[in-house]
Write a protein that holds these residues in place. Structure first.
Motif, PDB file in Angstrom:
ATOM      1  N   ASP A 167      16.606  29.701 -23.680  1.00 46.19           N
ATOM      2  CA  ASP A 167      16.833  28.412 -24.343  1.00 46.19           C
ATOM      3  C   ASP A 167      17.354  28.608 -25.764  1.00 46.19           C
ATOM      4  O   ASP A 167      18.234  27.877 -26.233  1.00 46.19           O
ATOM      5  CB  ASP A 167      15.524  27.625 -24.357  1.00 46.19           C
ATOM      6  N   TRP A 168      16.827  29.620 -26.449  1.00 44.78           N
ATOM      7  CA  TRP A 168      17.240  29.892 -27.836  1.00 44.78           C
ATOM      8  C   TRP A 168      18.633  30.527 -27.902  1.00 44.78           C
ATOM      9  O   TRP A 168      19.489  30.109 -28.680  1.00 44.78           O
ATOM     10  CB  TRP A 168      16.207  30.793 -28.482  1.00 44.78           C
ATOM     11  N   ILE A 169      18.862  31.535 -27.054  1.00 50.56           N
ATOM     12  CA  ILE A 169      20.140  32.261 -27.105  1.00 50.56           C
ATOM     13  C   ILE A 169      21.314  31.372 -26.688  1.00 50.56           C
ATOM     14  O   ILE A 169      22.371  31.371 -27.325  1.00 50.56           O
ATOM     15  CB  ILE A 169      20.069  33.517 -26.205  1.00 50.56           C
ATOM     16  N   PHE A 170      21.117  30.606 -25.611  1.00 54.66           N
ATOM     17  CA  PHE A 170      22.223  29.803 -25.068  1.00 54.66           C
ATOM     18  C   PHE A 170      22.181  28.341 -25.530  1.00 54.66           C
ATOM     19  O   PHE A 170      22.990  27.525 -25.069  1.00 54.66           O
ATOM     20  CB  PHE A 170      22.208  29.857 -23.540  1.00 54.66           C
ATOM     21  N   ALA A 171      21.247  28.036 -26.452  1.00 55.88           N
ATOM     22  CA  ALA A 171      21.131  26.672 -26.999  1.00 55.88           C
ATOM     23  C   ALA A 171      21.106  25.628 -25.895  1.00 55.88           C
ATOM     24  O   ALA A 171      21.864  24.647 -25.901  1.00 55.88           O
ATOM     25  CB  ALA A 171      22.269  26.393 -27.979  1.00 55.88           C
ATOM     26  N   LEU A 172      20.234  25.806 -24.912  1.00 57.77           N
ATOM     27  CA  LEU A 172      20.173  24.924 -23.755  1.00 57.77           C
ATOM     28  C   LEU A 172      19.514  23.587 -24.076  1.00 57.77           C
ATOM     29  O   LEU A 172      19.753  22.585 -23.396  1.00 57.77           O
ATOM     30  CB  LEU A 172      19.397  25.607 -22.620  1.00 57.77           C
ATOM     31  N   GLY A 173      18.681  23.575 -25.089  1.00 58.82           N
ATOM     32  CA  GLY A 173      18.004  22.336 -25.456  1.00 58.82           C
ATOM     33  C   GLY A 173      17.029  21.843 -24.403  1.00 58.82           C
ATOM     34  O   GLY A 173      16.887  20.637 -24.182  1.00 58.82           O
ATOM     35  N   LEU A 174      16.345  22.765 -23.730  1.00 60.32           N
ATOM     36  CA  LEU A 174      15.405  22.390 -22.674  1.00 60.32           C
ATOM     37  C   LEU A 174      14.155  21.743 -23.270  1.00 60.32           C
ATOM     38  O   LEU A 174      13.696  22.132 -24.346  1.00 60.32           O
ATOM     39  CB  LEU A 174      14.993  23.631 -21.875  1.00 60.32           C
ATOM     40  N   PRO A 175      13.603  20.747 -22.578  1.00 63.60           N
ATOM     41  CA  PRO A 175      12.328  20.175 -23.023  1.00 63.60           C
ATOM     42  C   PRO A 175      11.243  21.253 -22.998  1.00 63.60           C
ATOM     43  O   PRO A 175      11.274  22.166 -22.165  1.00 63.60           O
ATOM     44  CB  PRO A 175      12.046  19.081 -21.985  1.00 63.60           C
ATOM     45  N   GLN A 176      10.255  21.122 -23.880  1.00 66.01           N
ATOM     46  CA  GLN A 176       9.211  22.149 -23.953  1.00 66.01           C
ATOM     47  C   GLN A 176       8.425  22.232 -22.665  1.00 66.01           C
ATOM     48  O   GLN A 176       7.999  23.321 -22.269  1.00 66.01           O
ATOM     49  CB  GLN A 176       8.265  21.870 -25.129  1.00 66.01           C
ATOM     50  N   ASP A 177       8.229  21.094 -21.997  1.00 66.29           N
ATOM     51  CA  ASP A 177       7.502  21.122 -20.716  1.00 66.29           C
ATOM     52  C   ASP A 177       8.246  21.980 -19.694  1.00 66.29           C
ATOM     53  O   ASP A 177       7.634  22.729 -18.924  1.00 66.29           O
ATOM     54  CB  ASP A 177       7.333  19.707 -20.161  1.00 66.29           C
ATOM     55  N   THR A 178       9.570  21.864 -19.692  1.00 67.33           N
ATOM     56  CA  THR A 178      10.374  22.629 -18.731  1.00 67.33           C
ATOM     57  C   THR A 178      10.260  24.130 -18.993  1.00 67.33           C
ATOM     58  O   THR A 178      10.051  24.917 -18.062  1.00 67.33           O
ATOM     59  CB  THR A 178      11.851  22.211 -18.813  1.00 67.33           C
ATOM     60  N   THR A 179      10.404  24.519 -20.250  1.00 62.56           N
ATOM     61  CA  THR A 179      10.312  25.952 -20.574  1.00 62.56           C
ATOM     62  C   THR A 179       8.909  26.484 -20.309  1.00 62.56           C
ATOM     63  O   THR A 179       8.742  27.606 -19.831  1.00 62.56           O
ATOM     64  CB  THR A 179      10.701  26.196 -22.047  1.00 62.56           C
ATOM     65  N   PHE A 180       7.902  25.657 -20.623  1.00 59.93           N
ATOM     66  CA  PHE A 180       6.528  26.127 -20.406  1.00 59.93           C
ATOM     67  C   PHE A 180       6.242  26.316 -18.917  1.00 59.93           C
ATOM     68  O   PHE A 180       5.679  27.343 -18.517  1.00 59.93           O
ATOM     69  CB  PHE A 180       5.520  25.144 -21.000  1.00 59.93           C
ATOM     70  N   PHE A 181       6.615  25.363 -18.095  1.00 65.40           N
ATOM     71  CA  PHE A 181       6.331  25.493 -16.660  1.00 65.40           C
ATOM     72  C   PHE A 181       7.183  26.587 -16.014  1.00 65.40           C
ATOM     73  O   PHE A 181       6.762  27.210 -15.037  1.00 65.40           O
ATOM     74  CB  PHE A 181       6.520  24.149 -15.945  1.00 65.40           C
ATOM     75  N   THR A 182       8.381  26.809 -16.576  1.00 63.21           N
ATOM     76  CA  THR A 182       9.178  27.947 -16.095  1.00 63.21           C
ATOM     77  C   THR A 182       8.477  29.256 -16.442  1.00 63.21           C
ATOM     78  O   THR A 182       8.372  30.164 -15.602  1.00 63.21           O
ATOM     79  CB  THR A 182      10.578  27.925 -16.732  1.00 63.21           C
ATOM     80  N   ALA A 183       7.973  29.348 -17.683  1.00 62.47           N
ATOM     81  CA  ALA A 183       7.221  30.534 -18.096  1.00 62.47           C
ATOM     82  C   ALA A 183       5.972  30.700 -17.248  1.00 62.47           C
ATOM     83  O   ALA A 183       5.597  31.819 -16.871  1.00 62.47           O
ATOM     84  CB  ALA A 183       6.847  30.433 -19.574  1.00 62.47           C
ATOM     85  N   LEU A 184       5.326  29.575 -16.938  1.00 65.49           N
ATOM     86  CA  LEU A 184       4.120  29.610 -16.105  1.00 65.49           C
ATOM     87  C   LEU A 184       4.429  30.167 -14.719  1.00 65.49           C
ATOM     88  O   LEU A 184       3.711  31.036 -14.206  1.00 65.49           O
ATOM     89  CB  LEU A 184       3.542  28.198 -15.990  1.00 65.49           C
ATOM     90  N   GLY A 185       5.512  29.680 -14.107  1.00 62.87           N
ATOM     91  CA  GLY A 185       5.876  30.153 -12.774  1.00 62.87           C
ATOM     92  C   GLY A 185       6.253  31.627 -12.760  1.00 62.87           C
ATOM     93  O   GLY A 185       5.811  32.381 -11.880  1.00 62.87           O
ATOM     94  N   LEU A 186       7.069  32.035 -13.727  1.00 63.13           N
ATOM     95  CA  LEU A 186       7.477  33.440 -13.795  1.00 63.13           C
ATOM     96  C   LEU A 186       6.270  34.354 -14.036  1.00 63.13           C
ATOM     97  O   LEU A 186       6.153  35.425 -13.434  1.00 63.13           O
ATOM     98  CB  LEU A 186       8.502  33.637 -14.912  1.00 63.13           C
ATOM     99  N   SER A 187       5.380  33.920 -14.916  1.00 63.86           N
ATOM    100  CA  SER A 187       4.192  34.723 -15.227  1.00 63.86           C
ATOM    101  C   SER A 187       3.274  34.833 -14.010  1.00 63.86           C
ATOM    102  O   SER A 187       2.707  35.892 -13.753  1.00 63.86           O
ATOM    103  CB  SER A 187       3.430  34.112 -16.404  1.00 63.86           C
ATOM    104  N   ALA A 188       3.130  33.729 -13.281  1.00 65.64           N
ATOM    105  CA  ALA A 188       2.281  33.747 -12.089  1.00 65.64           C
ATOM    106  C   ALA A 188       2.829  34.711 -11.041  1.00 65.64           C
ATOM    107  O   ALA A 188       2.075  35.494 -10.439  1.00 65.64           O
ATOM    108  CB  ALA A 188       2.170  32.338 -11.509  1.00 65.64           C
ATOM    109  N   LEU A 189       4.143  34.668 -10.825  1.00 68.21           N
ATOM    110  CA  LEU A 189       4.751  35.585  -9.860  1.00 68.21           C
ATOM    111  C   LEU A 189       4.586  37.038 -10.301  1.00 68.21           C
ATOM    112  O   LEU A 189       4.265  37.913  -9.488  1.00 68.21           O
ATOM    113  CB  LEU A 189       6.239  35.262  -9.699  1.00 68.21           C
ATOM    114  N   ALA A 190       4.799  37.299 -11.602  1.00 68.34           N
ATOM    115  CA  ALA A 190       4.680  38.666 -12.108  1.00 68.34           C
ATOM    116  C   ALA A 190       3.237  39.152 -12.047  1.00 68.34           C
ATOM    117  O   ALA A 190       2.976  40.306 -11.704  1.00 68.34           O
ATOM    118  CB  ALA A 190       5.201  38.732 -13.540  1.00 68.34           C
ATOM    119  N   LEU A 191       2.288  38.268 -12.375  1.00 62.47           N
ATOM    120  CA  LEU A 191       0.878  38.641 -12.314  1.00 62.47           C
ATOM    121  C   LEU A 191       0.466  38.994 -10.889  1.00 62.47           C
ATOM    122  O   LEU A 191      -0.206  40.000 -10.653  1.00 62.47           O
ATOM    123  CB  LEU A 191       0.006  37.499 -12.836  1.00 62.47           C
ATOM    124  N   PHE A 192       0.879  38.148  -9.953  1.00 64.08           N
ATOM    125  CA  PHE A 192       0.529  38.431  -8.558  1.00 64.08           C
ATOM    126  C   PHE A 192       1.174  39.731  -8.095  1.00 64.08           C
ATOM    127  O   PHE A 192       0.534  40.553  -7.442  1.00 64.08           O
ATOM    128  CB  PHE A 192       0.955  37.284  -7.642  1.00 64.08           C
TER     129      PHE A 192
END
Length: 239
Positions: free
Chosen positions: A170-195
């Motif tokens: 979001d920062w590098i490409f200036a996507l302007g994503l809502p914080q909820d979107t970035t957080f839930f994306t981080a949540l999903g990626l983290s969950a997959l990596a943790l598992f």
């Protein structure tokens, strides 16, 4: 004659534990930082600053700890081995009697114990090795402390960067994503990596694949939940 299949790791497998556990710590601690900041409703730039600081700072701390721990174990082993070598050289009769008693306590018949003693004490180096294992329960550590540190640091940083990927994109490409979107994306990626990394622990622990993965997913979720709660409370206090 059929032989049993045996599976032995190569050189890299000696550091598998550092890779898996370093990666797990990286994901959990970084996502906890992300969750805490989101709970406090701070902006994404704070997440990147704290997340990257945690990534490099904690990664370096873990690598240093792994290096010093491994180095201390090797130094302890060498010190004890030098002491045993001195005892074998200066008090051979006492060391023979001690080794024989150890074999007898393990349940070997006297004849077998005496034969094993004769074999082990023929060569001073083999004799000292036997005393290290039988008397002190110490095995020589073959892993290199520097490689332990590097694999721990690399795994921590690579896996720990996963919760930050959405924010970095979001920062590098200036996507302007809502914080909820970035957080839930981080949540999903983290969950997959943790598992995935939790499941990969079976290569070290030889436990059930699904159970190991789910355990780490729960542990990571609890850590993130606690961090989110702390951030939320601090926000409520006006921090």
């Amino acid at each position: 004659m059929q032989q049993a299949d045996e599976h032995h790791g190569g050189v890299g497998s000696a550091y598998l534990g550092n890779l898996v556990y370093g990666g797990l710590d990286g994901i959990i601690t970084t996502f906890a930082v992300v969750s805490g900041v989101v709970g406090a409703e701070l902006n994404a730039s704070i997440i990147l600053i704290l997340g990257l600081a945690n990534l490099l700072g904690d990664g370096f701390s873990m690598a240093t700890g792994a290096y010093l721990s491994s180095k201390s174990e090797k130094e302890f082993y060498e010190r004890e081995r030098a002491r045993e070598a001195w005892e074998v050289e200066n008090f051979p009769d006492g060391e023979r009697a001690e080794l024989l008693e150890l074999y007898l306590k393990q349940g070997y018949p006297p004849e077998d114990a005496a034969q094993m003693l004769a074999i082990k004490t023929r060569d001073p180096q083999r004799w000292v090795d036997a005393m290290m294992v039988e008397e002190l329960g110490l095995l020589k550590e073959t892993r290199n402390p520097l490689w332990e540190a590097l694999t721990t640091f690399g795994a921590f940083c690579l896996a720990g960067a996963i919760p930050l990927l959405a924010y970095l994109a979001d920062w590098i490409f200036a996507l302007g994503l809502p914080q909820d979107t970035t957080f839930f994306t981080a949540l999903g990626l983290s969950a997959l990596a943790l598992f995935g990394l939790g499941a990969a622990k079976v290569l070290v622990t030889e436990r059930n694949f699904w159970r190991s993965g789910l355990e780490m997913l729960v542990v990571g979720g609890l850590a993130a939940g606690v961090a989110y709660g702390v951030g939320f409370l601090l926000k409520g206090l006006g921090v």
